[in-house]
Enzyme design. Structure first.
Site, short mmCIF file in Angstrom:
data_model
loop_
_atom_site.label_atom_id
_atom_site.label_comp_id
_atom_site.label_asym_id
_atom_site.label_seq_id
_atom_site.Cartn_x
_atom_site.Cartn_y
_atom_site.Cartn_z
N CYS A 51 -0.81 18.33 22.23
CA CYS A 51 0.48 17.68 22.02
C CYS A 51 0.91 16.92 23.28
O CYS A 51 0.26 16.98 24.31
CB CYS A 51 1.52 18.72 21.66
SG CYS A 51 1.82 19.90 22.99
N ALA A 54 1.29 19.00 26.33
CA ALA A 54 -0.02 19.33 26.92
C ALA A 54 -0.48 18.21 27.84
O ALA A 54 -1.01 18.44 28.92
CB ALA A 54 -1.05 19.57 25.82
N ARG A 85 -6.76 25.43 31.85
CA ARG A 85 -7.46 24.16 32.09
C ARG A 85 -8.43 24.21 33.26
O ARG A 85 -9.22 23.33 33.45
CB ARG A 85 -6.45 23.04 32.27
CG ARG A 85 -7.10 21.66 32.42
CD ARG A 85 -6.17 20.61 31.98
NE ARG A 85 -6.58 19.27 32.27
CZ ARG A 85 -6.20 18.60 33.35
NH1 ARG A 85 -5.46 19.17 34.28
NH2 ARG A 85 -6.55 17.35 33.50
N HIS A 182 0.61 11.83 28.92
CA HIS A 182 0.05 11.24 30.15
C HIS A 182 0.96 10.12 30.63
O HIS A 182 1.29 10.02 31.80
CB HIS A 182 -1.33 10.61 29.89
CG HIS A 182 -2.36 11.56 29.37
ND1 HIS A 182 -3.32 11.18 28.48
CD2 HIS A 182 -2.58 12.88 29.61
CE1 HIS A 182 -4.11 12.20 28.20
NE2 HIS A 182 -3.67 13.26 28.87
#
Ligand code: CFM
Length: 528
Positions: A51, A54, A85, A182
């Site tokens: 999502c 994330a 991660r 991002h």
């Protein structure tokens, strides 16, 4: 019938219509056709996507070690993104928040009456216990729905504590995948951090590495090689990264872009604001690394740097020659499927090719069309007094299109300096007959395993066990399954070793795929 059509034909008309745009068999003809990407997943399909939260908190901000990243939302979001991660970081000034999970742990009453109070409390608590110089607040879905003003709370905290406090409205539901996150993270990092630090540049060849998150130590391996050659790495975005380093990153001379998908926004903004050029690099795969190092040397146009680059390449290659030959002999002729986020399926095909492994299927969760189709930004030589200046031109994969941007001379010069083919995106580099799938789902994963029978399937934790239950070894390309680094010269050998171990493990032959247990009639009806 080809594998693509066999899979698509099992869908209902409505789903067929949607999915046919996302699945391509690579042929001379399809290579130049568009693929649908970065669109909404069909509701009900089991996707592997993440999502917006994330992408923002997990991917771009999470690796900043001296920043306290606070998840404002119910505890699940913070918990699920806690340490999964594998972005590694070493403390510099005794501060490393990477191992922590900070969350406001919103409960039902907070959803009903508002969560701002709890956010303020969490900031007070964080200041008392950790006294960070920077707090980043990341919203999850419910926060956006109830309308907490996290930006106002952040501004108050800045006044009260004299720290830097940034808010990110990265609610999970925004956009179709992690990709929107991002972008949100990039914008604020650019606006609030980059350019705020001060430093007197000392060395000549100062670079930043963008889109390198130090998964399994990849960034450290890259820095090792670059420092050996004589580069100064000013900042890495954001693997093992720090607020301080990012704040000074505008003093670099060149930005290297490893993962284009997650950080191209910053590369472009730094080009506009500070005039810093950027080039795409790939430190995954031996040929790709060598090409990237030579391009960097070419950019700076310094004979000593070029000589040193060749020396280091020769030395590193000599160091791994024996291991490389051994693993090549073990892996040659094997086949692989790759399904990762937005850049690795492209990068890892190169590394697999170094060891003679052919990629039969590749796809992305959330890449955009340029990642697939190879609309690239390539360095071109600008004709002016200082011929080392480089200008960027957006290039379509059809060479005729970029030729129009350049004079004949520039075009020839460009071609002589750079092999453009190497800079194309994923699809143009794939062999005819291979399959490309955007937003691969659970059903298609099973179907393509049946049809293509890859020796190894690279993917993530969500589908790893589904794949292994089908008798195919699955290697996580997000986290590397606790291994790594895989970037760089020694990384390539780590990778080949892990892949060899995986493929040669006899266990996979002992597994019976679920569809093999169906009765013959049922299996026929199900197309198995
Ligand atoms: Fe870039 Fe990444 Fe990737 Fe990505 Fe990611 Fe990742 Fe990835 Mo997982 S930034 S697009 S959002 S290379 S976390 S380090 S492995 S999906 S292919």
């Amino acid at each position: 019938m080809n594998a693509r059509n066999i899979v698509l034909d099992q869908y209902s008309a409505k789903i067929y219509k949607n999915r046919k745009e996302h699945i391509m068999e690579v042929t001379e003809e399809t290579k130049t056709q568009p693929i649908a990407a970065n669109t909404r997943t069909v509701p009900g399909i089991i996707t592997n996507r993440g999502c917006c939260y994330a992408g923002c908190k997990g991917v771009v901000l999470g690796p900043l070690k001296d920043v306290l990243v606070l998840t404002h939302g119910p505890i699940g979001c913070g918990f699920y993104s806690w340490g999964t991660r594998r972005n590694k970081a070493k403390a510099e000034d005794g501060r490393n928040f990477i191992e922590y999970c900070f969350s406001t742990d919103l409960q039902e009453p907070d959803i009903v009456f508002g969560g701002e109070k709890k956010l303020r409390q969490a900031i007070d608590e964080a200041m008392k216990i950790f006294n960070p110089k920077c707090i980043m607040i990341c919203s999850t879905c419910p926060v956006g729905l109830i309308g907490d003003d996290i930006h106002a709370v952040a501004a108050e905290a800045e006044k009260e504590y004299g720290i830097s406090c940034m808010a990110f409205s990265c609610e999970g539901y925004k956009g179709v995948s992690q990709s929107g996150g991002h972008h949100i993270a990039n914008n604020t990092v650019m606006r609030r951090i980059i350019g705020t630090g001060d430093v007197q540049p000392t060395k000549k060849f100062r670079i930043n590495i963008l889109g390198e998150y130090n998964i399994g130590g990849d960034g450290w391996e890259q820095e090792r090689i670059l420092k050996r050659i004589g580069y100064e790495v000013v900042a890495v975005f954001t693997g093992d990264g720090s607020y301080d380093a990012l704040s000074k990153s505008h003093t670099a001379q060149l930005n290297l872009v490893q993962c284009h998908r997650s950080i191209n926004y910053i590369a472009e903004m730094m080009k506009t604001k500070y005039g810093i050029d950027w080039i795409k690099v790939n430190f995954v795969g031996l040929e790709a690394i060598i090409r990237s190092l030579r391009d960097m040397a070419m950019y700076f146009g310094d004979p000593e740097l070029s000589a040193r680059t060749e020396e280091v390449i020769a030395d590193e290659m000599a160091g791994i020659a024996e291991a490389k030959d051994y693993y090549f002999s073990k892996l040659k002729g094997k086949t692989a499927a790759l399904f990762v986020g937005g850049s690795r399926a492209h990068h890892y095909q190169k590394l697999l090719a170094d060891f003679g492994v052919k990629t039969v299927l590749a796809g992305y969760e959330f890449a955009h069309r340029d990642d697939y189709e190879g609309r690239e930004v390539i360095p071109t030589i600008k004709e002016d007094a200082d011929s080392k200046n480089i200008e960027h031109i957006e290039v379509e994969k059809d060479p005729d299109k970029y030729q129009a941007f350049l004079t004949a001379e520039q075009y020839e010069l460009l071609k002589s300096k750079i092999q453009l083919e190497d800079y194309y995106g994923m699809i143009p580099e794939m062999e005819n007959g291979s399959i490309v799938v955007d937003d691969l789902n659970q059903f298609e994963t099973d179907e393509f395993i049946k049809l293509l029978k890859p020796d190894i399937f690279f993917s993530g934790v969500k589908d790893k066990y589904q794949i292994q239950k089908a008798g195919v070894v699955s290697k996580q390309l997000h986290s590397y399954d606790y291994s790594g680094p895989y970037a760089g010269f020694t990384g390539a050998i780590n990778f080949a070793r892990d892949v060899t171990m995986g493929i040669y493990t006899p266990a996979w032959g002992l597994v019976t795929a679920p569809w093999k247990n169906k009765s013959v009639l049922k299996a026929k009806l199900a197309g198995g």
